[in-house]
Design a protein around this motif. Structure first.
Motif, mmCIF file in Angstrom:
data_model
loop_
_atom_site.group_PDB
_atom_site.id
_atom_site.type_symbol
_atom_site.label_atom_id
_atom_site.label_comp_id
_atom_site.label_asym_id
_atom_site.label_seq_id
_atom_site.Cartn_x
_atom_site.Cartn_y
_atom_site.Cartn_z
ATOM 1 N N GLY A 26 0.859 -1.026 -0.111
ATOM 2 C CA GLY A 26 -0.032 0.114 -0.123
ATOM 3 C C GLY A 26 0.821 1.118 -0.201
ATOM 4 N N ASP A 27 2.140 1.204 -0.289
ATOM 5 C CA ASP A 27 3.085 2.058 -0.387
ATOM 6 C C ASP A 27 3.643 2.298 -1.807
ATOM 7 N N LEU A 28 4.646 2.397 -1.859
ATOM 8 C CA LEU A 28 5.324 2.543 -3.220
ATOM 9 C C LEU A 28 6.595 1.570 -3.562
ATOM 10 N N GLU A 29 6.970 1.463 -4.732
ATOM 11 C CA GLU A 29 8.097 0.820 -5.068
ATOM 12 C C GLU A 29 9.144 1.698 -5.900
ATOM 13 N N VAL A 30 10.224 1.794 -5.602
ATOM 14 C CA VAL A 30 11.281 2.399 -6.335
ATOM 15 C C VAL A 30 12.562 1.672 -6.916
ATOM 16 N N LEU A 31 12.657 1.599 -8.123
ATOM 17 C CA LEU A 31 13.745 1.049 -8.868
ATOM 18 C C LEU A 31 14.635 1.661 -9.403
ATOM 19 N N ILE A 32 16.015 1.824 -9.098
ATOM 20 C CA ILE A 32 17.006 2.574 -9.683
ATOM 21 C C ILE A 32 18.105 1.746 -10.458
ATOM 22 N N GLU A 33 18.364 2.219 -11.739
ATOM 23 C CA GLU A 33 19.244 1.604 -12.248
ATOM 24 C C GLU A 33 20.260 2.792 -13.125
ATOM 25 N N PRO A 34 21.568 2.626 -13.542
ATOM 26 C CA PRO A 34 22.192 3.618 -14.194
ATOM 27 C C PRO A 34 21.469 4.015 -15.617
ATOM 28 N N GLY A 35 21.580 5.108 -16.144
ATOM 29 C CA GLY A 35 20.988 5.467 -17.223
ATOM 30 C C GLY A 35 21.991 5.981 -18.255
ATOM 31 N N THR A 36 21.560 6.579 -19.282
ATOM 32 C CA THR A 36 22.166 7.146 -20.214
ATOM 33 C C THR A 36 22.895 8.626 -19.908
ATOM 34 N N ALA A 37 24.113 8.810 -20.089
ATOM 35 C CA ALA A 37 24.897 10.027 -19.854
ATOM 36 C C ALA A 37 24.151 11.227 -20.321
ATOM 37 N N GLY A 38 23.778 12.046 -19.150
ATOM 38 C CA GLY A 38 23.049 13.506 -19.557
ATOM 39 C C GLY A 38 21.635 13.541 -19.153
ATOM 40 N N THR A 39 21.112 12.297 -18.796
ATOM 41 C CA THR A 39 19.778 12.187 -18.739
ATOM 42 C C THR A 39 19.293 11.433 -17.423
ATOM 43 N N LEU A 40 18.619 12.048 -16.506
ATOM 44 C CA LEU A 40 17.866 11.433 -15.557
ATOM 45 C C LEU A 40 16.248 11.061 -15.887
ATOM 46 N N GLN A 41 16.131 9.912 -16.098
ATOM 47 C CA GLN A 41 14.917 9.385 -16.560
ATOM 48 C C GLN A 41 13.982 8.772 -15.361
ATOM 49 N N ILE A 42 12.710 9.192 -15.360
ATOM 50 C CA ILE A 42 11.787 8.799 -14.325
ATOM 51 C C ILE A 42 10.521 8.375 -15.254
ATOM 52 N N GLN A 43 10.094 7.002 -14.855
ATOM 53 C CA GLN A 43 8.838 6.600 -15.369
ATOM 54 C C GLN A 43 7.970 6.032 -14.140
ATOM 55 N N LEU A 44 6.787 6.727 -13.941
ATOM 56 C CA LEU A 44 5.940 6.496 -12.858
ATOM 57 C C LEU A 44 4.597 5.871 -13.209
ATOM 58 N N VAL A 45 4.331 4.804 -12.431
ATOM 59 C CA VAL A 45 3.013 4.014 -12.744
ATOM 60 C C VAL A 45 2.050 4.339 -11.558
ATOM 61 N N THR A 46 1.074 5.297 -11.760
ATOM 62 C CA THR A 46 0.294 5.608 -10.331
ATOM 63 C C THR A 46 -1.033 5.103 -10.367
ATOM 64 N N SER A 47 -1.583 4.762 -9.289
ATOM 65 C CA SER A 47 -3.010 4.694 -9.161
ATOM 66 C C SER A 47 -4.196 5.844 -9.056
ATOM 67 N N VAL A 48 -3.559 6.883 -9.106
ATOM 68 C CA VAL A 48 -3.937 8.196 -8.842
ATOM 69 C C VAL A 48 -3.894 9.037 -10.133
ATOM 70 N N ASN A 49 -4.987 9.003 -10.821
ATOM 71 C CA ASN A 49 -5.095 9.780 -11.971
ATOM 72 C C ASN A 49 -5.142 11.178 -11.965
ATOM 73 N N GLY A 50 -4.514 12.132 -12.610
ATOM 74 C CA GLY A 50 -4.586 13.495 -12.697
ATOM 75 C C GLY A 50 -3.559 14.207 -11.733
ATOM 76 N N SER A 51 -2.560 13.371 -11.227
ATOM 77 C CA SER A 51 -1.678 13.821 -10.144
ATOM 78 C C SER A 51 -0.307 14.224 -10.691
ATOM 79 N N GLY A 52 -0.310 14.379 -12.118
ATOM 80 C CA GLY A 52 1.028 14.719 -12.844
ATOM 81 C C GLY A 52 1.590 16.000 -12.457
ATOM 82 N N ALA A 53 0.593 17.216 -12.065
ATOM 83 C CA ALA A 53 1.309 18.266 -11.683
ATOM 84 C C ALA A 53 2.053 18.128 -10.196
ATOM 85 N N ARG A 54 1.256 17.477 -9.257
ATOM 86 C CA ARG A 54 2.007 17.178 -7.970
ATOM 87 C C ARG A 54 3.355 16.440 -8.226
#
Length: 98
Positions: A26-54
């Motif tokens: 009932g919390d959340l899970e975060v997975l972190i792995e090395p990325g491509t130089a110059g970019t920090l990429q976040i992909q978020l799957v949320t159960s709360v629709n319309g929360s992009g601004a937050r």
């Protein structure tokens, strides 16, 4: 369910991978792995629709003004509060710190 993607400038790729949290709690899970130089990429799957601004505001506060390592961050959210999100991200960063 909604999937959101965010990108921020970053340095060289980080080292190591980690998983913190557990979405089934009932919390959340975060997975972190090395990325491509110059970019920090976040992909978020949320159960709360319309929360992009937050989410955008939370990530801008966290990642602005500091050069982070290039990372791919996957977040699976189950309605966690911003404080819990920040806690899990900080726990993940501690896990991969040199």
């Amino acid at each position: 369910m909604e999937t959101l993607t965010f990108q921020f400038p970053a340095g060289e790729p980080g080292r190591g991978c980690t998983v913190v949290g557990c979405v089934s709690s009932g919390d959340l899970e975060v997975l972190i792995e090395p990325g491509t130089a110059g970019t920090l990429q976040i992909q978020l799957v949320t159960s709360v629709n319309g929360s992009g601004a937050r989410w955008r505001q939370l990530f801008q506060r966290l990642f602005a003004g500091h050069t982070w390592p290039a990372m791919n961050i996957d977040i699976h959210d189950f309605g966690a509060t911003p404080g819990v999100v920040r806690l899990r991200l900080e726990q993940g960063f501690e896990e991969i710190a040199p």
